[in-house]
Every structure is written in structure tokens, then in C-alpha cells.
Write a protein that holds these residues in place. Structure first.
Motif, PDB file in Angstrom:
ATOM      1  N   GLN A 160       0.825  -1.204   0.000  1.00 32.78           N
ATOM      2  CA  GLN A 160       0.000   0.000   0.000  1.00 32.78           C
ATOM      3  C   GLN A 160       0.867   1.265   0.000  1.00 32.78           C
ATOM      4  O   GLN A 160       0.572   2.231  -0.710  1.00 32.78           O
ATOM      5  CB  GLN A 160      -0.941  -0.008   1.210  1.00 32.78           C
ATOM      6  CG  GLN A 160      -2.013  -1.090   1.129  1.00 32.78           C
ATOM      7  CD  GLN A 160      -2.812  -1.210   2.405  1.00 32.78           C
ATOM      8  OE1 GLN A 160      -2.250  -1.453   3.478  1.00 32.78           O
ATOM      9  NE2 GLN A 160      -4.115  -1.030   2.304  1.00 32.78           N
ATOM     10  N   GLU A 161       1.909   1.237   0.799  1.00 29.83           N
ATOM     11  CA  GLU A 161       2.818   2.389   0.847  1.00 29.83           C
ATOM     12  C   GLU A 161       3.486   2.612  -0.509  1.00 29.83           C
ATOM     13  O   GLU A 161       3.611   3.750  -0.983  1.00 29.83           O
ATOM     14  CB  GLU A 161       3.868   2.161   1.931  1.00 29.83           C
ATOM     15  CG  GLU A 161       4.889   3.288   2.051  1.00 29.83           C
ATOM     16  CD  GLU A 161       5.981   2.967   3.056  1.00 29.83           C
ATOM     17  OE1 GLU A 161       7.012   3.641   3.030  1.00 29.83           O
ATOM     18  OE2 GLU A 161       5.788   2.028   3.865  1.00 29.83           O
ATOM     19  N   TRP A 162       3.921   1.528  -1.132  1.00 30.64           N
ATOM     20  CA  TRP A 162       4.583   1.607  -2.438  1.00 30.64           C
ATOM     21  C   TRP A 162       3.633   2.174  -3.491  1.00 30.64           C
ATOM     22  O   TRP A 162       3.986   3.043  -4.285  1.00 30.64           O
ATOM     23  CB  TRP A 162       5.054   0.208  -2.814  1.00 30.64           C
ATOM     24  CG  TRP A 162       5.902   0.120  -4.041  1.00 30.64           C
ATOM     25  CD1 TRP A 162       6.860   1.005  -4.452  1.00 30.64           C
ATOM     26  CD2 TRP A 162       5.895  -0.936  -4.984  1.00 30.64           C
ATOM     27  NE1 TRP A 162       7.445   0.550  -5.602  1.00 30.64           N
ATOM     28  CE2 TRP A 162       6.875  -0.630  -5.948  1.00 30.64           C
ATOM     29  CE3 TRP A 162       5.164  -2.117  -5.101  1.00 30.64           C
ATOM     30  CZ2 TRP A 162       7.134  -1.472  -7.030  1.00 30.64           C
ATOM     31  CZ3 TRP A 162       5.435  -2.951  -6.173  1.00 30.64           C
ATOM     32  CH2 TRP A 162       6.400  -2.626  -7.124  1.00 30.64           C
ATOM     33  N   ALA A 163       2.391   1.686  -3.490  1.00 31.42           N
ATOM     34  CA  ALA A 163       1.407   2.157  -4.460  1.00 31.42           C
ATOM     35  C   ALA A 163       1.052   3.625  -4.242  1.00 31.42           C
ATOM     36  O   ALA A 163       0.824   4.367  -5.195  1.00 31.42           O
ATOM     37  CB  ALA A 163       0.152   1.298  -4.398  1.00 31.42           C
ATOM     38  N   SER A 164       0.992   4.050  -2.982  1.00 35.44           N
ATOM     39  CA  SER A 164       0.661   5.451  -2.713  1.00 35.44           C
ATOM     40  C   SER A 164       1.747   6.377  -3.248  1.00 35.44           C
ATOM     41  O   SER A 164       1.446   7.482  -3.724  1.00 35.44           O
ATOM     42  CB  SER A 164       0.453   5.672  -1.214  1.00 35.44           C
ATOM     43  OG  SER A 164       1.660   5.535  -0.491  1.00 35.44           O
ATOM     44  N   ARG A 165       3.008   5.938  -3.202  1.00 33.07           N
ATOM     45  CA  ARG A 165       4.085   6.744  -3.790  1.00 33.07           C
ATOM     46  C   ARG A 165       3.911   6.840  -5.303  1.00 33.07           C
ATOM     47  O   ARG A 165       4.144   7.894  -5.908  1.00 33.07           O
ATOM     48  CB  ARG A 165       5.448   6.146  -3.446  1.00 33.07           C
ATOM     49  CG  ARG A 165       5.827   6.251  -1.979  1.00 33.07           C
ATOM     50  CD  ARG A 165       7.325   6.083  -1.771  1.00 33.07           C
ATOM     51  NE  ARG A 165       7.814   4.797  -2.240  1.00 33.07           N
ATOM     52  CZ  ARG A 165       7.867   3.706  -1.479  1.00 33.07           C
ATOM     53  NH1 ARG A 165       7.424   3.741  -0.239  1.00 33.07           N
ATOM     54  NH2 ARG A 165       8.345   2.577  -1.968  1.00 33.07           N
ATOM     55  N   SER A 166       3.495   5.739  -5.930  1.00 28.84           N
ATOM     56  CA  SER A 166       3.238   5.766  -7.369  1.00 28.84           C
ATOM     57  C   SER A 166       2.129   6.758  -7.703  1.00 28.84           C
ATOM     58  O   SER A 166       2.198   7.480  -8.698  1.00 28.84           O
ATOM     59  CB  SER A 166       2.854   4.367  -7.872  1.00 28.84           C
ATOM     60  OG  SER A 166       3.924   3.460  -7.728  1.00 28.84           O
ATOM     61  N   ALA A 167       1.096   6.810  -6.856  1.00 28.16           N
ATOM     62  CA  ALA A 167      -0.004   7.744  -7.086  1.00 28.16           C
ATOM     63  C   ALA A 167       0.489   9.183  -7.015  1.00 28.16           C
ATOM     64  O   ALA A 167       0.149  10.026  -7.866  1.00 28.16           O
ATOM     65  CB  ALA A 167      -1.120   7.504  -6.074  1.00 28.16           C
ATOM     66  N   ARG A 168       1.295   9.485  -5.997  1.00 32.90           N
ATOM     67  CA  ARG A 168       1.815  10.848  -5.866  1.00 32.90           C
ATOM     68  C   ARG A 168       2.693  11.239  -7.040  1.00 32.90           C
ATOM     69  O   ARG A 168       2.765  12.416  -7.411  1.00 32.90           O
ATOM     70  CB  ARG A 168       2.586  10.983  -4.550  1.00 32.90           C
ATOM     71  CG  ARG A 168       1.687  11.028  -3.318  1.00 32.90           C
ATOM     72  CD  ARG A 168       2.480  11.435  -2.083  1.00 32.90           C
ATOM     73  NE  ARG A 168       3.434  10.397  -1.701  1.00 32.90           N
ATOM     74  CZ  ARG A 168       3.157   9.433  -0.829  1.00 32.90           C
ATOM     75  NH1 ARG A 168       1.947   9.354  -0.284  1.00 32.90           N
ATOM     76  NH2 ARG A 168       4.067   8.541  -0.508  1.00 32.90           N
ATOM     77  N   ASP A 169       3.362  10.248  -7.645  1.00 31.93           N
ATOM     78  CA  ASP A 169       4.249  10.517  -8.784  1.00 31.93           C
ATOM     79  C   ASP A 169       3.516  10.495 -10.119  1.00 31.93           C
ATOM     80  O   ASP A 169       4.143  10.623 -11.175  1.00 31.93           O
ATOM     81  CB  ASP A 169       5.382   9.484  -8.818  1.00 31.93           C
ATOM     82  CG  ASP A 169       6.324   9.609  -7.626  1.00 31.93           C
ATOM     83  OD1 ASP A 169       6.322  10.684  -6.986  1.00 31.93           O
ATOM     84  OD2 ASP A 169       7.050   8.641  -7.336  1.00 31.93           O
ATOM     85  N   GLY A 170       2.198  10.271 -10.099  1.00 33.04           N
ATOM     86  CA  GLY A 170       1.430  10.237 -11.339  1.00 33.04           C
ATOM     87  C   GLY A 170       1.604   8.968 -12.138  1.00 33.04           C
ATOM     88  O   GLY A 170       1.433   8.983 -13.361  1.00 33.04           O
ATOM     89  N   ARG A 171       1.905   7.861 -11.461  1.00 33.87           N
ATOM     90  CA  ARG A 171       2.170   6.598 -12.154  1.00 33.87           C
ATOM     91  C   ARG A 171       1.132   5.536 -11.825  1.00 33.87           C
ATOM     92  O   ARG A 171       1.440   4.354 -11.780  1.00 33.87           O
ATOM     93  CB  ARG A 171       3.578   6.111 -11.818  1.00 33.87           C
ATOM     94  CG  ARG A 171       4.683   7.021 -12.308  1.00 33.87           C
ATOM     95  CD  ARG A 171       6.072   6.475 -12.025  1.00 33.87           C
ATOM     96  NE  ARG A 171       6.418   6.547 -10.614  1.00 33.87           N
ATOM     97  CZ  ARG A 171       6.438   5.511  -9.783  1.00 33.87           C
ATOM     98  NH1 ARG A 171       6.130   4.299 -10.225  1.00 33.87           N
ATOM     99  NH2 ARG A 171       6.767   5.659  -8.517  1.00 33.87           N
ATOM    100  N   CYS A 172      -0.110   5.952 -11.599  1.00 33.25           N
ATOM    101  CA  CYS A 172      -1.215   5.023 -11.360  1.00 33.25           C
ATOM    102  C   CYS A 172      -2.295   5.229 -12.411  1.00 33.25           C
ATOM    103  O   CYS A 172      -2.687   6.363 -12.687  1.00 33.25           O
ATOM    104  CB  CYS A 172      -1.838   5.262  -9.983  1.00 33.25           C
ATOM    105  SG  CYS A 172      -1.003   4.449  -8.626  1.00 33.25           S
ATOM    106  N   LEU A 173      -2.768   4.114 -12.970  1.00 36.44           N
ATOM    107  CA  LEU A 173      -3.896   4.146 -13.891  1.00 36.44           C
ATOM    108  C   LEU A 173      -5.058   3.381 -13.278  1.00 36.44           C
ATOM    109  O   LEU A 173      -4.852   2.310 -12.693  1.00 36.44           O
ATOM    110  CB  LEU A 173      -3.526   3.497 -15.232  1.00 36.44           C
ATOM    111  CG  LEU A 173      -2.745   4.329 -16.239  1.00 36.44           C
ATOM    112  CD1 LEU A 173      -2.474   3.498 -17.486  1.00 36.44           C
ATOM    113  CD2 LEU A 173      -3.492   5.598 -16.609  1.00 36.44           C
ATOM    114  N   ALA A 174      -6.263   3.920 -13.460  1.00 35.40           N
ATOM    115  CA  ALA A 174      -7.456   3.254 -12.925  1.00 35.40           C
ATOM    116  C   ALA A 174      -8.443   2.974 -14.045  1.00 35.40           C
ATOM    117  O   ALA A 174      -8.553   3.749 -15.002  1.00 35.40           O
ATOM    118  CB  ALA A 174      -8.119   4.127 -11.855  1.00 35.40           C
ATOM    119  N   LEU A 175      -9.125   1.855 -13.932  1.00 37.91           N
ATOM    120  CA  LEU A 175     -10.259   1.524 -14.784  1.00 37.91           C
ATOM    121  C   LEU A 175     -11.513   1.806 -13.977  1.00 37.91           C
ATOM    122  O   LEU A 175     -11.697   1.256 -12.885  1.00 37.91           O
ATOM    123  CB  LEU A 175     -10.201   0.051 -15.201  1.00 37.91           C
ATOM    124  CG  LEU A 175     -11.335  -0.461 -16.085  1.00 37.91           C
ATOM    125  CD1 LEU A 175     -11.270   0.172 -17.459  1.00 37.91           C
ATOM    126  CD2 LEU A 175     -11.279  -1.981 -16.199  1.00 37.91           C
TER     127      LEU A 175
END
Length: 271
Positions: free
Chosen positions: A166-181
Motif C-alpha cells: 500500500q505504501e509503495w502504491a501510494s508513492r506511485s499515485a503521488r508521482d502520477g504513475r497510477c492508472l485506474a479503470l
């Protein structure tokens, strides 16, 4: 239908070490193998953890790997090495540590633009998600029952491992590296993918559908969104990995056009 990687080329959710250097330029001496401290894992699990990642390109020998592990004072060494070294595990049991076979990680690859993308059904859309708290909740739902290499080690707590994801994914979100469907009708997120986009290949780090959206043929639309994003930045390919037991998601990758690329083994060595 979750998937996740290991630090073959990019950081792991709970650790930052890069692959160990092997042969450098032609004629240059190879740098010695060494175990690298993993401060995030050490802090999360309350134990000194180090990592050693051996790549196929390094041409490292078992003796070199044994020497690096023998020199480590860490309570846990997480070792990853190419699966073709099938004889290594026996040699790892003679180092005065308890050797635990933790997983086999399978990598798949897709040439960007060659995916068998489905036609988009009405009511779906993809786009970035940047809210870290939302991403943490989604990862908790998607990966709550995922069998990763931490589960093999009695010294590691499953809840702490999930919190690391969860921590790793939240960093990806802050960096703009998350895609959602998303479902356009209510805006609910159905699937999520976090990405590494440093080089010419896009790596899918964490990806999956929320439980309520699984089994509905929607995962391919998430892969399509990643492939389109890779093409937009002129990436040449997409790579993704998962534990060998996760056959269901590998079937989905094969249907989309991914091909198996390599397998890496994980061994935990406990002092």
C-alpha cells in the motif's frame, strides 16, 4: 487477479536495491557481489533485512553468491537469481543459515502496439488516479489474499507485507504513475495498475481488479490502457511479473498477447 514484480530492474515495494553489477564494459573487471541493506523492509518488519539480486547478465557464480551472503550480518537476506541455476539452492543450505524457498517469479513481455486489445464496452473509462489514500484502499482490497514471497517466511507478518504494498502504491499515485479503470456510471474504480516508466520499457508493478470486478472480462481493458500509455511515450514494450502459482492472471496476459520471458527464484536466508 493481482500481479506484482520483484526488483529485477526496478524497486521492490519494501526495498530499493538495484540489481547487483556484474561484468561492466568489455574487458573491465566485474564488481564484487554484495548484499544491500533494505531500510524500508527492516523498519517495517523490525528485523535487519538485506537483499541480493543476481541477474542473468552478471554471470555470477554460486561461490560469489555464497561469499556475499556469508559476509552479511543481516538477520534476513532476500536472494533472487535466475531460475536456470537449479543447483544453487543446495549450496545455499551450507552457509549456516536457514534457507527458505520463497517463490518463483515469472516475467512476461509485450511489444508495444502488438496487444490484442478488446473493444471498449460502454460505461468504462481509464485515467490516472492521484489520491494516495484511495490507492491504498484499492491495493488493500486487491492484494489482501495474495500469496507473495513474504508468506513463506515465519519472521514476516502478512499484514505488514500488505501495508508495504500500500505504501509503495501510494508513492506511485503521488508521482502520477497510477492508472485506474472506472465505471462511468458511478465512478467506482474497478481496477488499478501502478507503473515504472524510467526507460524504454514500461513495467507494470502492481495491477489487478477489485474483487467485485473479477471474472467479468475487464482486466484486458486495464492492460489496454497501460499499452496505450506506453505507446504515447514511445516505449518499445511492456513487462509484468507474478508468482508462478498465479496461473489465472498469466492466462489473461497470454490472451492479450504477452509472452513469457524469464523466471527468477526467491530464497530467504535466515541467520
Amino acid at each position: 487477479m493481482p500481479s506484482h514484480p520483484h526488483p529485477l530492474a526496478h524497486p521492490h515495494p519494501l526495498a530499493q536495491p538495484r540489481p547487483q553489477p556484474g561484468a561492466t564494459a568489455a574487458g573491465a573487471a566485474a564488481a564484487p557481489l554484495r548484499c544491500v541493506p533494505s531500510p524500508l523492509e527492516s523498519a517495517r518488519f523490525g528485523r535487519a533485512v538485506e537483499r541480493l539480486t543476481v541477474t542473468r547478465e552478471s554471470a555470477a557464480t554460486l561461490a560469489e553468491v555464497q561469499g556475499a551472503i556469508f559476509a552479511s550480518a543481516a538477520e534476513v537476506v532476500v536472494l533472487r537469481y535466475p531460475a536456470e541455476h537449479v543447483a544453487w539452492f543446495a549450496g545455499l543450505t551450507a552457509l549456516g543459515r536457514t534457507a527458505i524457498f520463497a517463490d518463483a517469479l515469472v516475467y512476461w513481455r509485450l511489444r508495444a502496439g502488438r496487444g490484442r486489445a478488446p473493444e471498449p464496452p460502454p460505461g468504462l473509462r481509464t485515467g490516472p488516479v492521484t489520491d494516495p489514500s484511495q490507492v491504498e484502499g484499492l491495493i488493500g482490497d486487491i492484494f489482501s489474499a495474495y500469496g507473495n514471497h513474504y508468506m513463506a517466511n515465519p519472521l514476516f507478518d502478512a499484514a505488514e507485507a500488505l501495508a508495504g504494498y500500500q505504501e509503495w502504491a501510494s508513492r506511485s499515485a503521488r508521482d502520477g504513475r497510477c492508472l485506474a479503470l472506472r465505471d462511468e456510471r458511478g465512478g467506482a474504480v474497478l481496477g488499478l495498475a501502478t507503473l515504472e516508466e524510467d526507460g524504454p520499457v514500461t513495467e507494470i508493478l502492481l495491477a489487478g481488479m477489485v474483487p467485485s470486478a473479477q471474472g467479468r472480462g475487464l482486466y484486458a481493458h486495464l492492460l489496454k490502457a497501460v499499452e496505450h500509455r506506453a505507446l504515447a511515450r514511445a516505449a518499445t514494450g511492456v513487462v509484468i511479473s507474478t508468482q508462478g502459482h498465479n496461473v489465472r492472471v498469466q492466462r489473461a496476459w497470454a490472451r492479450y498477447g504477452f509472452e513469457p520471458a524469464r523466471t527468477v527464484l526467491t530464497v530467504h536466508l535466515l541467520r
